[in-house]
Design a protein around this motif. Structure first.
Motif, short mmCIF file in Angstrom:
data_model
loop_
_atom_site.label_atom_id
_atom_site.label_comp_id
_atom_site.label_asym_id
_atom_site.label_seq_id
_atom_site.Cartn_x
_atom_site.Cartn_y
_atom_site.Cartn_z
N UNK A 42 2.30 7.85 6.96
CA UNK A 42 2.60 6.66 8.05
C UNK A 42 1.19 6.34 8.49
N UNK A 43 0.63 7.14 9.18
CA UNK A 43 -0.50 7.06 10.02
C UNK A 43 -1.62 6.43 9.27
N UNK A 44 -1.90 7.15 8.16
CA UNK A 44 -3.13 6.63 7.59
C UNK A 44 -2.59 5.26 6.77
N UNK A 45 -1.63 5.16 6.43
CA UNK A 45 -1.09 3.83 5.58
C UNK A 45 -1.10 2.62 6.57
N UNK A 79 -4.49 -2.29 8.36
CA UNK A 79 -5.25 -3.13 9.28
C UNK A 79 -6.33 -3.69 8.67
N UNK A 80 -7.27 -2.91 8.08
CA UNK A 80 -8.45 -3.44 7.28
C UNK A 80 -8.28 -4.17 5.85
N UNK A 81 -7.19 -3.82 5.22
CA UNK A 81 -7.12 -4.31 3.76
C UNK A 81 -6.99 -5.78 3.82
N UNK A 82 -7.82 -6.29 2.87
CA UNK A 82 -7.38 -7.94 2.74
C UNK A 82 -6.39 -7.98 1.77
N UNK A 83 -4.91 -7.77 2.36
CA UNK A 83 -4.02 -7.59 1.55
C UNK A 83 -3.42 -8.91 1.15
N UNK A 84 -3.89 -9.89 1.64
CA UNK A 84 -3.32 -11.14 1.01
C UNK A 84 -3.79 -11.87 -0.34
N UNK A 85 -4.75 -11.01 -0.39
CA UNK A 85 -5.45 -11.56 -1.80
C UNK A 85 -5.02 -11.12 -2.96
N UNK A 126 0.40 -3.69 -6.24
CA UNK A 126 0.42 -2.34 -5.25
C UNK A 126 -0.85 -1.57 -5.55
N UNK A 127 -1.40 -1.08 -4.35
CA UNK A 127 -2.72 -0.21 -4.04
C UNK A 127 -1.98 1.15 -3.94
N UNK A 128 -2.43 2.14 -4.59
CA UNK A 128 -1.85 3.46 -4.65
C UNK A 128 -2.97 4.06 -4.02
N UNK A 129 -2.75 5.14 -3.15
CA UNK A 129 -3.79 5.86 -2.42
C UNK A 129 -3.17 7.30 -2.23
N UNK A 168 1.01 -1.12 -0.03
CA UNK A 168 0.04 -0.17 -0.15
C UNK A 168 0.93 1.39 -0.13
N UNK A 169 0.64 2.18 -1.01
CA UNK A 169 1.46 3.31 -1.21
C UNK A 169 0.66 4.51 -0.82
#
Lengths: 227, 245
Positions: free
Chosen positions: A70-73, A78-84, A89-92, A50-51
């Motif tokens: 950093x705080x937002x990232x 914590x909530x992202x289902x990042x293992x999927x 890369x998800x850019x925010x 996550x960037x």
């Protein structure tokens, strides 16, 4: 919560998801691109990267903006289902448009980011809501205070709460409080967070019922290929 | 295609919403619950992972219909892609996912090592995903189980490619959708819709292709009923504009 919030989803046409979020006098545009291919050096073999990029409304991003990123990232991870989405890369991107106080800006950025992620349809395990609170010298808890009230307060806090259990994911505090005072502020923040989650729900209801698919008109029979 | 199934919409859900509790596997197979996209089973409960409309069909298949622009490859889905690289024995095809898909030069009808299929960079391919796994790069084929093309392959020159959100692409391929039927009655064109949100149109002239593109783009922001009403005025304005130019 006395403060007014509003959002416009799918605000940007080129991004995969975006939200123009206003909270009182603070407004931000958050946009999500992804899952895309990102930098090779930032790839993880088991989860997505996550960037977060935070742009202030004037000037170059400085060390303070990196702190907010950093705080937002860390909260969003914590909530992202990042293992999927391994190796993706998800850019925010968050663009500040207007703000009066850094605490209100952090709150609006986080809520805007969560709404943009929902708009993009990124898979998440839950939702987050950020709430600004302050504790005045007179011992009064104010939820979503004005910038002046924040400056004059004994302590000002930003709580980031999770939707399902109302657990605190992050707390950003300036000024000291006793345990009893802190608990009093936290309880008010949990109440206020429920209103934010209710706002998310009403916005999504608006978005999906506008396509005429919810009130049973579109219960079409169609071929489904089970293979 | 399988038998027709009744799909009912239940409610709008948000990520993290509790859908149902499924503590143990039912012994009776008739009580089996199937979880489709947007739902995850963890610690004995089913939760939503995407915002959208929770839907259920007649054999207990639950899924979430959500609005998305980014494609995530799924096995057996038909997609439209662009050739971006020649890797000797295979080609890399951009299908809009985070990794490009590969396609073997043998994965075409009547292709052998001697009569190999030559693709140029920028060619458009309509194919089916043979491998779509989060840990592997997706693989396309342009033949079915019996080595027949069944409509897949490279798309001819002179067409028009544009992108739509994924829910629009899914609604377009629904055979009972009245939108394309009405559009087909008005203009003559051939259309290829990929599940990755890429739509390819070919018609006699550019004006017709552009009007199809603008008509389909209406579905992005309105329901099919509204788009059916609005469609003719959009086509009229595009055609009259093209006649002036």
């Amino acid at each position: 919560m006395s403060i007014e919030q509003s959002v416009q989803l799918n605000f940007l046409s080129r991004a995969d998801g975006s939200a123009y979020y206003c909270l009182g006098n603070t407004s931000v545009v958050a946009s999500v691109t992804g899952p895309t291919s990102g930098r090779v050096s930032a790839r993880h073999h088991n989860k997505c990267n996550l960037e977060v990029q935070f742009c202030p409304c004037n000037g170059q991003p400085t060390i303070e903006e990196r702190d907010v990123e950093c705080i937002i990232g860390e909260c969003i991870e914590e909530i992202l289902a990042s293992h999927l989405h391994p190796r993706a890369t998800i850019l925010l991107n968050i663009q500040e448009l207007q703000s009066e106080h850094e605490h209100q800006l952090l709150t609006a950025s986080l809520n805007g980011a969560v709404m943009a992620l929902m708009d993009a349809g990124v898979q998440m395990q839950g939702l987050l809501a950020a709430v600004t609170c302050c504790y005045t010298h007179a011992g009064v808890v104010i939820v979503e205070p004005t910038a002046l009230e924040l400056q004059e307060s004994k302590s000002s806090l930003v709580f980031v709460l999770e939707s399902d259990t109302a657990n605190v994911v992050a707390c950003y505090q300036q000024g000291r409080l006793s345990v009893a005072e802190y608990t009093a502020v936290l309880n008010r923040a949990i109440e206020a967070a429920k209103e934010v989650f209710q706002f998310y729900r009403s916005e999504m209801l608006k978005r999906y019922s506008s396509h005429g698919c919810i009130d049973g008109q579109n219960e079409a029979d169609y071929d489904y290929d089970p293979l | 295609m399988g038998e027709s199934r009744h799909v009912s919409s239940m409610k709008v859900v948000l990520p993290g919403d509790l859908i149902m509790e499924l503590p143990v596997k039912p012994v009776d197979t008739s009580e089996n619950v199937f979880l489709g996209p947007g739902l995850r089973w963890k610690d004995g409960v089913v939760r939503a992972t995407r915002p959208g409309i929770l839907k259920k069909d007649s054999r207990n298949l639950y899924f979430i219909e959500s609005h998305q622009k980014r494609y995530i490859p799924q096995k057996r889905e038909f997609v439209v892609g662009t050739v971006i690289k020649n890797k000797g024995n295979s080609y890399l095809v951009d299908i809009g996912s985070h990794e490009p898909a590969t396609i073997s030069f043998l994965a075409f009808e009547n292709a052998s090592k001697k009569t190999r299929k030559d693709l140029r960079l920028g060619d458009l391919i309509y194919g089916q995903l043979l491998v779509a796994n989060k840990d592997m790069e997706p693989e396309l084929v342009c033949i079915d189980f019996y080595n027949r093309a069944v409509g897949m392959g490279t798309l001819p020159d002179g067409g028009l490619l544009f992108k739509v959100p994924l829910h629009v692409a899914r609604s377009l391929v629904n055979p009972s959708n009245p939108f394309l039927l009405e559009l087909g009655a008005r203009l003559s064109f051939s259309i290829v819709v990929g599940f990755n949100g890429r739509v390819w149109v070919k018609a006699k002239n550019m004006a017709d292709m552009t009007s199809v593109m603008h008509a389909v783009s209406l579905l992005e922001c309105m329901s099919t009923e509204e788009a059916l009403i609005k469609m003719h005025s959009v086509i009229d304005s595009v055609l009259s504009q093209c006649a002036v130019d």
